[in-house]
Design an enzyme around this catalytic site. Structure first.
Site, PDB file in Angstrom:
ATOM      1  N   LYS A  91       0.865  -1.276   0.155  1.00 28.58           N
ATOM      2  CA  LYS A  91       0.032  -0.060   0.047  1.00 28.58           C
ATOM      3  C   LYS A  91       0.825   1.312  -0.180  1.00 28.58           C
ATOM      4  CE  LYS A  91      -3.903  -0.526   2.269  1.00 28.58           C
ATOM      5  NZ  LYS A  91      -4.485  -0.789   3.745  1.00 28.58           N
ATOM      6  N   ARG A 135      -3.224   2.840   8.714  1.00 31.90           N
ATOM      7  CA  ARG A 135      -3.411   1.921   7.786  1.00 31.90           C
ATOM      8  C   ARG A 135      -2.533   0.828   7.740  1.00 31.90           C
ATOM      9  NH1 ARG A 135      -4.548   4.731   2.154  1.00 31.90           N
ATOM     10  NH2 ARG A 135      -5.666   3.125   1.769  1.00 31.90           N
ATOM     11  N   GLY A 171      -6.506 -10.482   7.695  1.00 27.08           N
ATOM     12  CA  GLY A 171      -6.090 -11.117   9.043  1.00 27.08           C
ATOM     13  C   GLY A 171      -5.289  -9.952   9.832  1.00 27.08           C
ATOM     14  N   MET A 196      -4.425  -5.845  10.857  1.00 22.71           N
ATOM     15  CA  MET A 196      -5.302  -4.777  11.426  1.00 22.71           C
ATOM     16  C   MET A 196      -6.302  -4.347  10.419  1.00 22.71           C
ATOM     17  SD  MET A 196      -4.532  -1.421  13.568  1.00 22.71           S
ATOM     18  CE  MET A 196      -4.979  -0.579  12.195  1.00 22.71           C
ATOM     19  N   ARG A 200      -3.580  -1.164  -6.383  1.00 25.90           N
ATOM     20  CA  ARG A 200      -3.126  -2.451  -6.493  1.00 25.90           C
ATOM     21  C   ARG A 200      -3.546  -3.182  -7.923  1.00 25.90           C
ATOM     22  NH1 ARG A 200      -5.943  -4.825  -1.226  1.00 25.90           N
ATOM     23  NH2 ARG A 200      -7.958  -4.277  -2.130  1.00 25.90           N
ATOM     24  N   HIS A 252      -5.936 -43.078  -4.612  1.00 23.22           N
ATOM     25  CA  HIS A 252      -6.111 -43.414  -5.922  1.00 23.22           C
ATOM     26  C   HIS A 252      -7.216 -42.804  -6.540  1.00 23.22           C
ATOM     27  CE1 HIS A 252      -8.335 -46.420  -8.383  1.00 23.22           C
ATOM     28  NE2 HIS A 252      -7.049 -46.809  -8.700  1.00 23.22           N
ATOM     29  N   SER A 300      12.236 -42.371 -19.458  1.00 20.42           N
ATOM     30  CA  SER A 300      11.270 -41.585 -18.959  1.00 20.42           C
ATOM     31  C   SER A 300      11.089 -41.558 -17.388  1.00 20.42           C
ATOM     32  CB  SER A 300       9.758 -42.216 -19.708  1.00 20.42           C
ATOM     33  OG  SER A 300       8.813 -41.660 -19.163  1.00 20.42           O
ATOM     34  N   CYS A 360       7.071 -39.010 -16.883  1.00 25.93           N
ATOM     35  CA  CYS A 360       5.712 -39.158 -17.027  1.00 25.93           C
ATOM     36  C   CYS A 360       4.826 -39.177 -15.589  1.00 25.93           C
ATOM     37  CB  CYS A 360       5.515 -40.449 -17.802  1.00 25.93           C
ATOM     38  SG  CYS A 360       6.382 -41.891 -16.988  1.00 25.93           S
ATOM     39  N   TYR A 412      10.742 -33.736 -22.936  1.00 26.27           N
ATOM     40  CA  TYR A 412       9.409 -33.513 -22.960  1.00 26.27           C
ATOM     41  C   TYR A 412       8.702 -33.609 -21.407  1.00 26.27           C
ATOM     42  CZ  TYR A 412       8.882 -38.658 -22.863  1.00 26.27           C
ATOM     43  OH  TYR A 412       9.065 -39.792 -22.572  1.00 26.27           O
TER      44      TYR A 412
HETATM   45  P1  ADP Z   1      -7.816  -2.180   3.203  1.00 23.77           P
HETATM   46  O1  ADP Z   1      -6.349  -2.651   3.217  1.00 23.77           O
HETATM   47  O2  ADP Z   1      -8.683  -3.021   4.078  1.00 23.77           O
HETATM   48  O3  ADP Z   1      -8.105  -1.686   1.893  1.00 23.77           O
HETATM   49  P2  ADP Z   1      -7.335   0.507   3.621  1.00 23.77           P
HETATM   50  O4  ADP Z   1      -6.034   1.206   4.279  1.00 23.77           O
HETATM   51  O5  ADP Z   1      -7.159   0.664   2.238  1.00 23.77           O
HETATM   52  O6  ADP Z   1      -7.567  -0.774   4.024  1.00 23.77           O
HETATM   53  O7  ADP Z   1      -8.492   1.517   4.246  1.00 23.77           O
HETATM   54  C1  ADP Z   1      -9.877   1.213   3.768  1.00 23.77           C
HETATM   55  C2  ADP Z   1     -10.706   2.574   3.373  1.00 23.77           C
HETATM   56  O8  ADP Z   1     -10.497   3.450   4.449  1.00 23.77           O
HETATM   57  C3  ADP Z   1     -10.206   2.943   2.176  1.00 23.77           C
HETATM   58  O9  ADP Z   1     -10.688   2.362   1.182  1.00 23.77           O
HETATM   59  C4  ADP Z   1     -10.937   4.017   2.299  1.00 23.77           C
HETATM   60  O10 ADP Z   1     -12.205   4.429   1.972  1.00 23.77           O
HETATM   61  C5  ADP Z   1     -10.566   4.479   3.944  1.00 23.77           C
HETATM   62  N1  ADP Z   1      -9.540   5.503   4.311  1.00 23.77           N
HETATM   63  C6  ADP Z   1      -8.117   5.030   4.204  1.00 23.77           C
HETATM   64  N2  ADP Z   1      -7.345   6.068   4.343  1.00 23.77           N
HETATM   65  C7  ADP Z   1      -8.021   7.288   4.189  1.00 23.77           C
HETATM   66  C8  ADP Z   1      -7.936   8.508   3.998  1.00 23.77           C
HETATM   67  N3  ADP Z   1      -6.637   9.239   4.407  1.00 23.77           N
HETATM   68  N4  ADP Z   1      -8.889   9.486   3.916  1.00 23.77           N
HETATM   69  C9  ADP Z   1     -10.086   8.760   4.048  1.00 23.77           C
HETATM   70  N5  ADP Z   1     -10.524   7.671   3.815  1.00 23.77           N
HETATM   71  C10 ADP Z   1      -9.482   6.748   4.171  1.00 23.77           C
HETATM   72 MG    MG Z   2      -7.854  -0.388   0.792  1.00 27.92          MG
END
Ligand code: ADP
Ligand code: MG
Ligand code: MG
Length: 889
Positions: A26, A96, A105, A107, A352, A468, A777, A843, A863
């Site tokens: 990210k 984030r 999984g 945060m 992404r 099997h 083979s 094979c 092959y």
């Molecule tokens: P995930 O990895 O679960 O996608 P993100 O870090 O992308 O989590 O955050 C999820 C959502 O939180 C984003 O899609 C966006 O809608 C909101 N978000 C994240 N950062 C910001 C920000 N700086 N301003 C406004 N919304 C945010």
């Molecule tokens: Mg996201």
């Protein structure tokens, strides 16, 4: 000195070699989007390196890190002219997580950080939007309370739901400033109640708490389980992104959404996504409000009224569209993008590479070549060969109702519906009446081959992915769910039970071999479509590969299928499968039970025309291509009758007392048949069996030649050789028989003789064996069994323990083990040393496994051979191996 905490637009991040490793996926993409000039809210990334330091420092942020974070924060403050914790114009942050690869999984994101009882009022005043400020604060308490302080989110949701009920409204958007004020007090009370702590009012405490929570979540159970499943090393760690907030929840000129640059399910070149007006963060995916479509076209197709973004925010939509184009051009791949609109201003929050179906992956790759975004090589390298599996088998129509009654292992892909039967005979009977059968067995044995072939799908209660049932089903291209411990079969009652219901013989079920689902009733399926794009991609793959791809096949039907999928010959034609046919099994049994050579000769004579016919059919289909025929391999008792009824029948036919048949069966019993009287050992003891088989091959050739039909080129393969003498004696036998047939028919026959290398001794003595063999083979199924001394059929009992203890990183019967591959390499070197022109192939099941195919390409085999349905997978994997070897990966 490299900084460990980097601003999104720092110069250093541009020069980092693997930005994703250091900044996480990210963070790397946020800074890259920034450098592209796209609107990204200012922020910084705390690198994965800091995660390591955090754990070394006993899960604390040390003072040095704290002061660096504060320094970066100052830069944001300056950028946006707001101040963190300020009582006039407060800066709010999002925190984030971001590992190298996106990881469920980890945060959840915390939004609106920096709000407290005082700053919330400042925000309300500053924006003249009290409702917005309060809505943001309650969201923050909810997220922080949940993610950092561990209060389960349903407590908060319950409070909102109850409140809406008393107020008599349906939507969150129907709640006003006062409503949120009350709820904020309730939320803080719940936090106090559940954690015995006040909700933190100090904004720095909030910030460092959130950052620490991200790092701590790296070692959460959920994350650990995910890492294990996806083979992500624990050392990678996670990065943390701290970013200034932009607000999609300030009113009707605000929104938040997610969008793909192309359609991820069918690959069409149209943007596809969803958004919500006046919303924030995960509202779009949370399901509390129904999101709306991005484009007008998608809205119309779905026949809904709620306006698309194209209609409600046309200017922003156009800007978004341009940015999406730019992103695709830059990343040269389909992107999955998150954005927010604040008062008609567009902000990019994430990009992404988008996840996609196999079908869309192929279409997108081919389209991008046409659009000159990527080269053919890149297109070929981009598709996961294993994902093609889903394109080659019918799949369930997910739009229909599906009632899952139990689950098992997804042993062989594809979906099938039919009536439940518990015996192979019943499967064949139904099939002969043009009805679909699903064969349900506790486990299957070679006796069930006919029934498995007749059935539309196979379900077993026992046995793993390499049992099997699983192996044979994959070879046949039959869907199979194996090892479902959730079903309880009673052969006597002709029923099986699941926790929820009882299924009787004749009831219709559906099995989904791609997911392991067992479903009550019939579910409609979608037929595989080998589209123009698919064959185009395959033709590009073919132009890059050196390895030939053959198939393992012994029936005309499978041979035809494989040829249609692009097989360039047969690498393994197992003649014993031809013995199981109903018409011949009696002659086979007669042959085995014969006491004298003369009796045996008589029985073999009956088999000869059948085998000859088999070879004629196959040689015609593979005309002009090589066909490796393996002479009889399994121990003879596999062909013998088991039930009393069968024993009586056989006794009758061969004209022997039942007692005598029983005692002969007893005699043939072996303690360890895998290491017993099988392979070329049969040819040594009973040369007349191999002679009959060779005669069948050569007479088939003679007949085709007489009729001026172009035949395949036969390669006669001697199984289970471990010594030079074995191959020498067997080769003599083959040549002797060929000479006889040539003389009888007055024509010349072309063929070569070689051996399977499937025993360690054969690999080690490859030089001597190569004196007599024109090809090797590698039978890596048996070679794996004999190298490890592990029986594949019994490995299920401990395989998981071995995987858990990291003794095996993968099942060695699925991907070739490096000890086994050392033996192969040794045999290749020694074999070539003796005979430069020796033909080399593989094979075993590994011949269809992309990782093993890379090894085959590296070691220079000619092959690989695999089951018909894996032929396209092997073609693609062979091309990728070649390209990767060239790129020296
Ligand atoms: P995930 O990895 O679960 O996608 P993100 O870090 O992308 O989590 O955050 C999820 C959502 O939180 C984003 O899609 C966006 O809608 C909101 N978000 C994240 N950062 C910001 C920000 N700086 N301003 C406004 N919304 C945010
Ligand atoms: Mg996201
Ligand atoms: Mg073998």
């Amino acid at each position: 000195m490299t900084k460990l905490i980097l601003n999104f637009n720092s110069k250093q991040s541009k020069s980092i070699k693997n930005p994703k490793n250091f900044l996480g996926g990210k963070g790397a993409n946020l800074s890259e989007m920034g450098r592209m000039g796209l609107p990204v809210p200012p922020g910084f990334t705390i690198s994965t390196k800091v995660c390591e330091i955090f754990y070394k420092d006993k899960k604390k942020l040390n003072n040095n890190l704290i002061s660096q974070i504060k320094k970066e924060l100052k830069i944001i403050e300056k950028d946006v002219s707001k101040k963190f914790g300020d009582l006039k114009n407060p800066l709010l942050l999002s925190v984030r997580s971001g590992a190298r690869v996106s990881m469920p999984g980890m945060m959840d994101t915390i939004l609106n950080l920096g709000l407290n009882d005082k700053t919330v009022n400042a925000l309300a005043l500053k924006t003249s939007n009290g409702r917005f400020a309060k809505d943001s604060y309650r969201r923050f308490i909810q997220m922080y309370g949940n993610v950092v302080m561990g209060v389960e989110s349903y407590h908060f949701e319950e409070l909102i739901e109850n409140y809406k009920l008393t107020k008599g409204v349906l939507l969150d958007t129907d709640l006003d400033e006062n409503d949120w004020n009350g709820l904020i007090e309730d939320f803080k009370r719940i936090v106090k109640e559940k954690t015995k702590k006040e909700f933190p009012q100090d904004v720095f405490q909030q910030l460092f708490g959130a950052i620490s929570a991200v790092f701590l979540s790296w070692e959460s159970n959920r994350a650990k389980v995910y890492r294990k499943l996806n083979k992500i090393p624990a050392e990678w760690g996670t990065a943390v992104n701290v970013q200034s907030m932009v607000f999609g929840n300030m009113g009707d000129d605000c929104a938040t959404g997610v969008v793909f640059t192309r359609n991820p399910s069918d690959g069409s070149n149209e943007i596809y996504g969803e958004y919500l007006i006046n919303a924030q963060g995960e509202d779009v995916v949370a399901g509390t409000r129904t999101p709306q479509y991005i484009t007008k076209k998608a809205r119309k197709n779905a026949k809904v009224e709620e306006p698309s973004m194209e209609e409600s925010l046309p200017k922003v939509f156009n800007e978004l569209k341009k940015i999406l184009k730019k992103l695709e051009k830059h990343y040269k791949d389909m992107q999955d993008v998150e954005f927010t609109v604040e008062n008609n201003k567009l902000w990019m929050l994430q990009t992404r590479s988008g996840k996609r179906t196999a079908k869309s992956a192929v279409k997108i790759a081919v389209d991008m070549v046409k659009e000159k975004l990527i080269s053919k090589k890149e297109a070929v390298l981009r598709i996961d060969p294993n994902s093609l599996d889903t394109l080659l088998h019918p799949t369930l129509d997910e739009n229909s109702t599906i009632n899952v009654i139990a689950n098992g292992l997804p042993a062989s892909p594809g979906a099938a519906s039919g009536k439940v039967v518990f015996t192979s005979e019943e499967a064949e009977r139904l099939t002969s009446m043009m009805q679909d059968a699903i064969l349900v067995r506790v486990e299957t044995s070679p006796e069930d081959i006919q029934g498995m072939h007749a059935a539309k799908g196979i379900l077993t209660a026992r046995g793993g992915m390499t049992s099997h049932a699983a192996v044979v089903a994959r070879g046949m291209g039959r869907p199979c769910v194996s090892g479902s411990s959730e079903i309880d079969i009673s052969y006597e009652m002709k029923t099986f039970k699941t926790s929820s219901m009882e299924i009787k013989e004749g009831d219709v079920i559906t099995i989904d071999g791609s997911t392991g689902r067992i479903i009550a009733g019939r579910v409609s399926t979608v037929k595989p479509e080998i589209s123009g794009d698919f064959s185009k991609l395959m033709s590009w793959a073919d132009s890059f590969r050196k390895l030939k791809v053959r198939t393992n096949s012994e029936t005309p039907k499978d041979t035809k299928t494989a040829k249609d999928f692009g097989a360039e010959g047969i690498g393994l034609c197992r003649t014993e499968h031809m013995f199981f046919d109903e018409e011949r099994i009696f002659s086979v049994r007669e042959m085995i039970l014969s006491k004298t050579k003369e009796d045996r000769a008589l029985a073999l004579e009956k088999l000869l025309p059948h085998q000859r016919k088999d070879f004629i059919d196959i040689f015609k289909i593979m005309s002009g291509l090589p066909v490796t025929v393996r002479l009889l391999d399994p121990p003879l008792h596999e062909f013998l009758p088991r039930t009393n009824k069968e024993i009586n029948e056989v006794a009758n036919i061969v004209n022997l007392p039942v007692k005598e048949v029983e005692s002969r069966i007893e005699e043939l019993h072996e303690q360890n048949p895998m290491l017993g009287h099988r392979g070329c050992r049969l040819g040594i003891s009973f040369p007349e069996i191999y002679e009959m088989q060779c005669r069948a091959i050569f007479e088939a050739l003679a007949e085709l030649k007489k009729n001026n039909i172009k035949s395949a080129f036969p390669e006669i393969m001697i199984p289970l050789v471990s010594t030079e003498a074995e191959i020498r004696i067997m080769k003599d036998l083959v040549i002797r028989t060929a000479n006889q047939v040539q003389k009888e028919n007055k024509l010349k026959i072309k063929f070569i003789v070689g051996t399977m290398i499937e025993l360690p001794r054969a690999a080690i003595k490859a030089k001597e064996i190569a004196k007599h063999a024109e090809f090797f083979s590698f039978g890596t199924n048996d070679l794996t069994q004999t190298t490890f001394g592990i029986s594949r059929d019994d490995s299920g009992k401990f395989l998981n323990d071995y995987l858990d203890h990291k003794i095996f990183s993968v099942d060695p019967f699925v991907s070739i083990d490096d000890g086994v591959s050392d033996l192969v390499q040794l045999a290749v070197e020694r074999g070539r040393n003796q005979n430069k022109k020796i033909k080399l192939g593989i094979c075993g099941e590994h011949g269809g496994d992309p990782n093993s195919i890379l090894f085959c390409a590296k070691v220079g085999l000619n092959y690989v051979s695999c089951s018909p349905y894996r032929v396209p997978i092997a073609r693609l994997a062979a091309a990728q191996s070649q390209l990767n070897i060239r790129n020296k990966i």
